[in-house]
Design a protein around this motif. Structure first.
Motif, PDB file in Angstrom:
ATOM      1  N   ALA A  50       0.845  -1.187   0.000  1.00  0.00           N
ATOM      2  CA  ALA A  50       0.000   0.000   0.000  1.00  0.00           C
ATOM      3  C   ALA A  50       0.884   1.242   0.000  1.00  0.00           C
ATOM      4  N   ILE A  51       0.539   2.192  -0.836  1.00  0.00           N
ATOM      5  CA  ILE A  51       1.208   3.490  -0.863  1.00  0.00           C
ATOM      6  C   ILE A  51       0.393   4.437   0.011  1.00  0.00           C
ATOM      7  N   ILE A  52       1.050   4.979   1.040  1.00  0.00           N
ATOM      8  CA  ILE A  52       0.344   5.782   2.036  1.00  0.00           C
ATOM      9  C   ILE A  52       0.889   7.205   2.066  1.00  0.00           C
ATOM     10  N   PHE A  53       0.038   8.130   2.485  1.00  0.00           N
ATOM     11  CA  PHE A  53       0.457   9.518   2.655  1.00  0.00           C
ATOM     12  C   PHE A  53      -0.481  10.204   3.625  1.00  0.00           C
ATOM     13  N   SER A  54       0.020  11.219   4.283  1.00  0.00           N
ATOM     14  CA  SER A  54      -0.803  12.041   5.146  1.00  0.00           C
ATOM     15  C   SER A  54      -1.304  13.240   4.336  1.00  0.00           C
ATOM     16  N   LEU A  55      -2.135  14.080   4.949  1.00  0.00           N
ATOM     17  CA  LEU A  55      -2.765  15.189   4.238  1.00  0.00           C
ATOM     18  C   LEU A  55      -2.606  16.475   5.024  1.00  0.00           C
ATOM     19  N   ARG A  56      -2.196  17.535   4.351  1.00  0.00           N
ATOM     20  CA  ARG A  56      -2.160  18.866   4.957  1.00  0.00           C
ATOM     21  C   ARG A  56      -3.340  19.679   4.415  1.00  0.00           C
ATOM     22  N   TYR A  57      -4.530  19.300   4.850  1.00  0.00           N
ATOM     23  CA  TYR A  57      -5.763  19.896   4.327  1.00  0.00           C
ATOM     24  C   TYR A  57      -6.602  20.484   5.466  1.00  0.00           C
ATOM     25  N   LYS A  58      -5.975  21.109   6.440  1.00  0.00           N
ATOM     26  CA  LYS A  58      -6.699  21.485   7.647  1.00  0.00           C
ATOM     27  C   LYS A  58      -7.797  22.516   7.400  1.00  0.00           C
ATOM     28  N   ASP A  59      -7.580  23.465   6.482  1.00  0.00           N
ATOM     29  CA  ASP A  59      -8.573  24.513   6.302  1.00  0.00           C
ATOM     30  C   ASP A  59      -9.633  24.166   5.272  1.00  0.00           C
ATOM     31  N   SER A  60      -9.452  23.066   4.535  1.00  0.00           N
ATOM     32  CA  SER A  60     -10.445  22.691   3.522  1.00  0.00           C
ATOM     33  C   SER A  60     -11.310  21.521   3.968  1.00  0.00           C
ATOM     34  N   VAL A  61     -10.704  20.480   4.546  1.00  0.00           N
ATOM     35  CA  VAL A  61     -11.505  19.341   5.012  1.00  0.00           C
ATOM     36  C   VAL A  61     -11.131  18.890   6.424  1.00  0.00           C
ATOM     37  N   GLY A  62     -10.284  19.648   7.099  1.00  0.00           N
ATOM     38  CA  GLY A  62     -10.050  19.391   8.512  1.00  0.00           C
ATOM     39  C   GLY A  62      -9.142  18.229   8.835  1.00  0.00           C
ATOM     40  N   ILE A  63      -8.131  17.968   8.005  1.00  0.00           N
ATOM     41  CA  ILE A  63      -7.093  16.989   8.333  1.00  0.00           C
ATOM     42  C   ILE A  63      -5.754  17.714   8.329  1.00  0.00           C
ATOM     43  N   ASP A  64      -5.090  17.716   9.462  1.00  0.00           N
ATOM     44  CA  ASP A  64      -3.830  18.441   9.617  1.00  0.00           C
ATOM     45  C   ASP A  64      -2.707  17.435   9.848  1.00  0.00           C
ATOM     46  N   GLY A  65      -2.412  16.650   8.810  1.00  0.00           N
ATOM     47  CA  GLY A  65      -1.413  15.597   8.919  1.00  0.00           C
ATOM     48  C   GLY A  65      -0.005  16.091   8.678  1.00  0.00           C
ATOM     49  N   ASP A  66       0.954  15.157   8.704  1.00  0.00           N
ATOM     50  CA  ASP A  66       2.345  15.503   8.449  1.00  0.00           C
ATOM     51  C   ASP A  66       3.096  14.264   7.974  1.00  0.00           C
ATOM     52  N   ASP A  67       4.306  14.466   7.533  1.00  0.00           N
ATOM     53  CA  ASP A  67       5.098  13.361   6.994  1.00  0.00           C
ATOM     54  C   ASP A  67       5.626  12.439   8.081  1.00  0.00           C
ATOM     55  N   GLU A  68       5.701  12.928   9.305  1.00  0.00           N
ATOM     56  CA  GLU A  68       6.214  12.095  10.390  1.00  0.00           C
ATOM     57  C   GLU A  68       5.301  10.906  10.664  1.00  0.00           C
ATOM     58  N   VAL A  69       3.983  11.118  10.602  1.00  0.00           N
ATOM     59  CA  VAL A  69       3.077   9.995  10.840  1.00  0.00           C
ATOM     60  C   VAL A  69       3.206   8.953   9.726  1.00  0.00           C
ATOM     61  N   THR A  70       3.435   9.416   8.506  1.00  0.00           N
ATOM     62  CA  THR A  70       3.664   8.485   7.399  1.00  0.00           C
ATOM     63  C   THR A  70       4.940   7.689   7.627  1.00  0.00           C
ATOM     64  N   ALA A  71       5.993   8.372   7.996  1.00  0.00           N
ATOM     65  CA  ALA A  71       7.272   7.696   8.231  1.00  0.00           C
ATOM     66  C   ALA A  71       7.175   6.699   9.385  1.00  0.00           C
ATOM     67  N   ARG A  72       6.440   7.043  10.440  1.00  0.00           N
ATOM     68  CA  ARG A  72       6.269   6.112  11.560  1.00  0.00           C
ATOM     69  C   ARG A  72       5.537   4.850  11.112  1.00  0.00           C
ATOM     70  N   ALA A  73       4.529   5.026  10.277  1.00  0.00           N
ATOM     71  CA  ALA A  73       3.774   3.872   9.786  1.00  0.00           C
ATOM     72  C   ALA A  73       4.658   2.960   8.940  1.00  0.00           C
ATOM     73  N   VAL A  74       5.461   3.553   8.070  1.00  0.00           N
ATOM     74  CA  VAL A  74       6.359   2.758   7.224  1.00  0.00           C
ATOM     75  C   VAL A  74       7.403   2.045   8.069  1.00  0.00           C
ATOM     76  N   ALA A  75       7.951   2.735   9.069  1.00  0.00           N
ATOM     77  CA  ALA A  75       8.968   2.122   9.934  1.00  0.00           C
ATOM     78  C   ALA A  75       8.393   0.937  10.704  1.00  0.00           C
ATOM     79  N   LYS A  76       7.127   1.016  11.076  1.00  0.00           N
ATOM     80  CA  LYS A  76       6.503  -0.058  11.850  1.00  0.00           C
ATOM     81  C   LYS A  76       6.113  -1.233  10.965  1.00  0.00           C
ATOM     82  N   TYR A  77       5.720  -0.948   9.718  1.00  0.00           N
ATOM     83  CA  TYR A  77       5.238  -2.001   8.816  1.00  0.00           C
ATOM     84  C   TYR A  77       5.938  -1.897   7.456  1.00  0.00           C
ATOM     85  N   PRO A  78       7.242  -2.052   7.420  1.00  0.00           N
ATOM     86  CA  PRO A  78       7.990  -1.810   6.180  1.00  0.00           C
ATOM     87  C   PRO A  78       7.703  -2.806   5.063  1.00  0.00           C
TER      88      PRO A  78
END
Length: 286
Positions: A50-78
């Motif tokens: 699975a190709i995963i990514f976070s979203l920096r869309y806080k003012d349009s749809v209310g998701i204020d993600g970042d690349d760190e959460v993506t990297a943590r997910a990949v590190a845990k489930y490489p």
């Protein structure tokens, strides 16, 4: 092999109140918005990658993600997950954040939503992004098509601008998400024309009549067997099994009619498409 090319990841704390209120109109049926790394991994049990990514869309749809959460997910489930960076070109330091995501966090591509960030693909702020991605053999997945977010400018979701960027940057691999619904014909003709442009079918099955017409048009324009269309879910907005069933059962609605059918070969080709063979020059670098 089944690869989900479009999976969102973010922590519960990164969902703002706007996200809860706006997603009521996102799709028919129930929607569970949780998409933290463990939830994503569990949801992807029936896919190979699975190709995963976070979203920096806080003012349009209310998701204020970042690349760190993506990297943590990949590190845990490489073995399962491959991470892309997210960009918001309105941020003065967005290129610094991108370089950090690629060179330090080792993410492998970029996700950008022009409609969500209110930045056209033709905006000069994106020139450094295009140059960096082309120089480093990194693909760019773009949200193309409409959205339920009220403050997102719809014109930035149309896919014709992709044609201009693909011509200027012929070595930049670009992927139009969601077949640019409802402008799928524009998406299809751009993908057919430009050798460095692809598209994908995530979050389409729950509008079955539109999805049927998309696949028929893709067949008629002869792009269904040219490594142009890829499969994905847009999790958590769609689940894996319902996305597979929606593709496999697309012809049920035209049974008993003389309408054309989506070929079984088309369904198989899309479901078993492999972005790791095509979205990077020379194949996925690992």
């Amino acid at each position: 092999m089944i690869v989900d090319c479009h999976v969102n990841v973010y922590e519960d704390s990164q969902m703002l109140p706007l996200h809860t209120t706006s997603t009521a109109h996102a799709r028919p049926g129930e929607l569970s918005p949780r998409s933290d790394p463990d939830t994503v991994y569990a949801a992807m049990k029936d896919v190979d990658k699975a190709i995963i990514f976070s979203l920096r869309y806080k003012d349009s749809v209310g998701i204020d993600g970042d690349d760190e959460v993506t990297a943590r997910a990949v590190a845990k489930y490489p073995d399962k997950l491959v991470g892309f960076a997210c960009v918001d070109p309105r941020m003065p330091n967005y290129m610094d954040l991108l370089v950090h995501a690629i060179e330090d966090l080792k993410l492998k591509g970029v996700k950008f939503g022009p409609i969500y960030n209110g930045v056209s693909l033709l905006d000069p702020r994106l020139v450094p992004l295009y140059e960096y991605l082309q120089r480093n053999n990194l693909p760019l997945t773009m949200h193309m098509g409409t959205t339920y977010g009220r403050v997102a400018p719809i014109e930035y979701g149309r896919p014709l601008d992709v044609d201009a960027i693909a011509t200027r940057y012929p070595d930049l691999k670009m992927i139009m998400a969601h077949m640019a619904h409802p402008w799928y014909e524009e998406c299809i003709v751009v993908a057919r024309k430009q050798p460095n442009v692809y598209c994908e079918v995530s979050a389409l099955f729950y509008r079955p009549w539109q999805f049927y017409n998309i696949l028929i048009a893709a067949q008629e324009y002869l792009i269904t067997h040219r490594n142009k269309i890829f499969w994905g879910t847009d999790f958590p907005f769609s689940q894996v099994q319902e996305s597979i069933d929606g593709l496999r059962g697309i012809n049920k609605q035209v049974e008993g009619t003389n309408l054309p059918r989506v070929a079984q070969a088309t369904m198989d080709y899309i479901l078993h498409s492999n972005p790791f063979e095509h979205w990077w020059h020379g194949g996925y670098p690992g």
